[in-house]
Design a protein around this motif. Sequence first.
Motif, PDB file in Angstrom:
ATOM      1  N   SER A 122     -11.310   2.219  -4.819  1.00 55.80           N
ATOM      2  CA  SER A 122     -10.167   1.869  -5.658  1.00 55.80           C
ATOM      3  C   SER A 122      -9.170   3.016  -5.713  1.00 55.80           C
ATOM      4  O   SER A 122      -9.493   4.142  -5.357  1.00 55.80           O
ATOM      5  N   PHE A 123      -7.974   2.706  -6.181  1.00 55.68           N
ATOM      6  CA  PHE A 123      -6.974   3.752  -6.423  1.00 55.68           C
ATOM      7  C   PHE A 123      -6.530   3.688  -7.878  1.00 55.68           C
ATOM      8  O   PHE A 123      -6.650   2.659  -8.548  1.00 55.68           O
ATOM      9  N   ASP A 124      -6.001   4.811  -8.352  1.00 56.89           N
ATOM     10  CA  ASP A 124      -5.504   4.956  -9.724  1.00 56.89           C
ATOM     11  C   ASP A 124      -4.351   5.941  -9.636  1.00 56.89           C
ATOM     12  O   ASP A 124      -4.573   7.140  -9.429  1.00 56.89           O
ATOM     13  N   ILE A 125      -3.116   5.440  -9.747  1.00 53.51           N
ATOM     14  CA  ILE A 125      -1.940   6.287  -9.550  1.00 53.51           C
ATOM     15  C   ILE A 125      -0.948   6.159 -10.703  1.00 53.51           C
ATOM     16  O   ILE A 125      -0.966   5.187 -11.452  1.00 53.51           O
ATOM     17  N   MET A 126      -0.076   7.156 -10.800  1.00 46.60           N
ATOM     18  CA  MET A 126       1.001   7.132 -11.783  1.00 46.60           C
ATOM     19  C   MET A 126       2.272   6.611 -11.112  1.00 46.60           C
ATOM     20  O   MET A 126       2.506   6.859  -9.923  1.00 46.60           O
ATOM     21  N   THR A 127       3.075   5.894 -11.881  1.00 53.12           N
ATOM     22  CA  THR A 127       4.352   5.400 -11.392  1.00 53.12           C
ATOM     23  C   THR A 127       5.428   5.663 -12.450  1.00 53.12           C
ATOM     24  O   THR A 127       5.132   5.744 -13.643  1.00 53.12           O
ATOM     25  N   ILE A 128       6.651   5.798 -11.994  1.00 54.65           N
ATOM     26  CA  ILE A 128       7.803   5.962 -12.876  1.00 54.65           C
ATOM     27  C   ILE A 128       8.865   4.968 -12.420  1.00 54.65           C
ATOM     28  O   ILE A 128       9.174   4.889 -11.227  1.00 54.65           O
ATOM     29  N   ASP A 129       9.405   4.215 -13.363  1.00 49.97           N
ATOM     30  CA  ASP A 129      10.469   3.259 -13.059  1.00 49.97           C
ATOM     31  C   ASP A 129      11.605   3.438 -14.045  1.00 49.97           C
ATOM     32  O   ASP A 129      11.381   3.749 -15.220  1.00 49.97           O
ATOM     33  N   ILE A 130      12.811   3.204 -13.567  1.00 46.46           N
ATOM     34  CA  ILE A 130      13.991   3.166 -14.425  1.00 46.46           C
ATOM     35  C   ILE A 130      14.642   1.814 -14.192  1.00 46.46           C
ATOM     36  O   ILE A 130      15.056   1.499 -13.064  1.00 46.46           O
ATOM     37  N   HIS A 131      14.694   1.019 -15.236  1.00 47.13           N
ATOM     38  CA  HIS A 131      15.291  -0.321 -15.161  1.00 47.13           C
ATOM     39  C   HIS A 131      16.680  -0.255 -15.786  1.00 47.13           C
ATOM     40  O   HIS A 131      16.835   0.227 -16.916  1.00 47.13           O
ATOM     41  N   GLU A 132      17.666  -0.748 -15.065  1.00 48.47           N
ATOM     42  CA  GLU A 132      19.030  -0.801 -15.574  1.00 48.47           C
ATOM     43  C   GLU A 132      19.328  -2.241 -15.992  1.00 48.47           C
ATOM     44  O   GLU A 132      19.092  -3.177 -15.222  1.00 48.47           O
ATOM     45  N   LEU A 133      19.799  -2.394 -17.222  1.00 46.26           N
ATOM     46  CA  LEU A 133      20.076  -3.721 -17.760  1.00 46.26           C
ATOM     47  C   LEU A 133      21.561  -3.889 -18.058  1.00 46.26           C
ATOM     48  O   LEU A 133      22.246  -2.927 -18.398  1.00 46.26           O
ATOM     49  N   GLU A 134      22.017  -5.110 -17.917  1.00 49.91           N
ATOM     50  CA  GLU A 134      23.363  -5.503 -18.325  1.00 49.91           C
ATOM     51  C   GLU A 134      23.233  -6.814 -19.080  1.00 49.91           C
ATOM     52  O   GLU A 134      22.647  -7.759 -18.555  1.00 49.91           O
ATOM     53  N   GLU A 135      23.716  -6.819 -20.301  1.00 50.82           N
ATOM     54  CA  GLU A 135      23.671  -8.012 -21.143  1.00 50.82           C
ATOM     55  C   GLU A 135      22.263  -8.584 -21.250  1.00 50.82           C
ATOM     56  O   GLU A 135      22.056  -9.798 -21.180  1.00 50.82           O
ATOM     57  N   GLY A 136      21.268  -7.695 -21.366  1.00 46.52           N
ATOM     58  CA  GLY A 136      19.887  -8.111 -21.577  1.00 46.52           C
ATOM     59  C   GLY A 136      19.137  -8.565 -20.345  1.00 46.52           C
ATOM     60  O   GLY A 136      18.026  -9.074 -20.445  1.00 46.52           O
ATOM     61  N   VAL A 137      19.724  -8.387 -19.159  1.00 46.50           N
ATOM     62  CA  VAL A 137      19.102  -8.809 -17.904  1.00 46.50           C
ATOM     63  C   VAL A 137      18.945  -7.576 -17.005  1.00 46.50           C
ATOM     64  O   VAL A 137      19.852  -6.746 -16.904  1.00 46.50           O
ATOM     65  N   GLU A 145       6.278   5.568  -6.880  1.00 42.85           N
ATOM     66  CA  GLU A 145       4.833   5.423  -7.045  1.00 42.85           C
ATOM     67  C   GLU A 145       4.151   6.518  -6.235  1.00 42.85           C
ATOM     68  O   GLU A 145       4.640   6.896  -5.182  1.00 42.85           O
ATOM     69  N   ASP A 146       3.029   6.970  -6.699  1.00 45.68           N
ATOM     70  CA  ASP A 146       2.297   8.030  -6.014  1.00 45.68           C
ATOM     71  C   ASP A 146       1.342   7.426  -4.982  1.00 45.68           C
ATOM     72  O   ASP A 146       0.121   7.552  -5.081  1.00 45.68           O
ATOM     73  N   TRP A 147       1.912   6.759  -3.962  1.00 44.13           N
ATOM     74  CA  TRP A 147       1.094   6.102  -2.944  1.00 44.13           C
ATOM     75  C   TRP A 147       0.309   7.101  -2.103  1.00 44.13           C
ATOM     76  O   TRP A 147      -0.753   6.767  -1.578  1.00 44.13           O
ATOM     77  N   ALA A 148       0.798   8.331  -1.978  1.00 45.62           N
ATOM     78  CA  ALA A 148       0.048   9.349  -1.223  1.00 45.62           C
ATOM     79  C   ALA A 148      -1.309   9.592  -1.879  1.00 45.62           C
ATOM     80  O   ALA A 148      -2.335   9.693  -1.194  1.00 45.62           O
ATOM     81  N   SER A 149      -1.342   9.669  -3.198  1.00 47.49           N
ATOM     82  CA  SER A 149      -2.626   9.838  -3.909  1.00 47.49           C
ATOM     83  C   SER A 149      -3.511   8.609  -3.738  1.00 47.49           C
ATOM     84  O   SER A 149      -4.728   8.733  -3.603  1.00 47.49           O
ATOM     85  N   ALA A 150      -2.896   7.426  -3.743  1.00 50.66           N
ATOM     86  CA  ALA A 150      -3.686   6.203  -3.544  1.00 50.66           C
ATOM     87  C   ALA A 150      -4.377   6.237  -2.181  1.00 50.66           C
ATOM     88  O   ALA A 150      -5.567   5.930  -2.077  1.00 50.66           O
ATOM     89  N   LEU A 151      -3.652   6.648  -1.162  1.00 50.22           N
ATOM     90  CA  LEU A 151      -4.235   6.702   0.182  1.00 50.22           C
ATOM     91  C   LEU A 151      -5.336   7.754   0.268  1.00 50.22           C
ATOM     92  O   LEU A 151      -6.356   7.530   0.930  1.00 50.22           O
ATOM     93  N   GLN A 152      -5.156   8.874  -0.418  1.00 52.23           N
ATOM     94  CA  GLN A 152      -6.219   9.895  -0.446  1.00 52.23           C
ATOM     95  C   GLN A 152      -7.467   9.344  -1.124  1.00 52.23           C
ATOM     96  O   GLN A 152      -8.592   9.533  -0.657  1.00 52.23           O
ATOM     97  N   GLN A 153      -7.292   8.646  -2.241  1.00 54.76           N
ATOM     98  CA  GLN A 153      -8.416   8.070  -2.956  1.00 54.76           C
ATOM     99  C   GLN A 153      -9.131   7.012  -2.105  1.00 54.76           C
ATOM    100  O   GLN A 153     -10.365   6.970  -2.063  1.00 54.76           O
ATOM    101  N   LEU A 154      -8.362   6.195  -1.438  1.00 56.19           N
ATOM    102  CA  LEU A 154      -8.943   5.139  -0.605  1.00 56.19           C
ATOM    103  C   LEU A 154      -9.630   5.714   0.623  1.00 56.19           C
ATOM    104  O   LEU A 154     -10.623   5.152   1.115  1.00 56.19           O
ATOM    105  N   GLY A 155      -9.137   6.851   1.098  1.00 58.65           N
ATOM    106  CA  GLY A 155      -9.723   7.497   2.264  1.00 58.65           C
ATOM    107  C   GLY A 155     -10.921   8.352   1.924  1.00 58.65           C
ATOM    108  O   GLY A 155     -11.548   8.929   2.817  1.00 58.65           O
ATOM    109  N   GLY A 156     -11.270   8.445   0.656  1.00 57.91           N
ATOM    110  CA  GLY A 156     -12.444   9.206   0.241  1.00 57.91           C
ATOM    111  C   GLY A 156     -12.224  10.706   0.188  1.00 57.91           C
ATOM    112  O   GLY A 156     -13.163  11.481   0.181  1.00 57.91           O
ATOM    113  N   ARG A 157     -10.996  11.143   0.108  1.00 62.02           N
ATOM    114  CA  ARG A 157     -10.688  12.572   0.058  1.00 62.02           C
ATOM    115  C   ARG A 157     -10.483  13.044  -1.349  1.00 62.02           C
ATOM    116  O   ARG A 157     -10.111  12.448  -2.237  1.00 62.02           O
TER     117      ARG A 157
END
Length: 157
Positions: A122-137, A145-157
């Motif tokens: 399995s993988f367990d990673i941190m992500t950061i998102d910035i959502h921009e809204l206009e008129e509530g949408v 996303e920290d996909w590099a860490s996910a790949l390390q975890q999946l690769g057993g490193r």
Amino acid sequence: MNAMRTTLAAVSLAALSTAAFADDKATVQTFYDLLSDPGSSELAASFLEVTSEDWESIGNYSGENESRDAFVGQMGFFAQLIPDLDWSVQAMHQDGNFVTVRSRATGTPTAPFFGVDGEGRSFDIMTIDIHELEEGVIVRTYHVEDWASALQQLGGR
């Protein structure tokens, strides 16, 4: 008497602003609900309701942003590849028309993921998102996303 009116007006404006921001946070949460259950047609429909038709996902360095339709189409693939995908919001902060989210993505791919055969890992990673809204949408989402860490975890490193 004027000081009292000024204070009352300020409190009223603050209450109205807080109520509007609470709605924006609920709107943004819809994004993570879909990520945590990417096979749900109900959640995909909810996502379409809270995003603009020209919503775009900005997160890779190719210069090609992902459209709303492409993103929703990708969800079916993720549902099959990572059936236990969970995208848990850890913190959410709003500043004007922007909602910033720190989240944690976990899952166990059932097939090779970005070329890595995780053999049931399995993988367990941190992500950061910035959502921009206009008129509530939501009109735009910037993400990392920290996909590099996910790949390390999946690769057993």
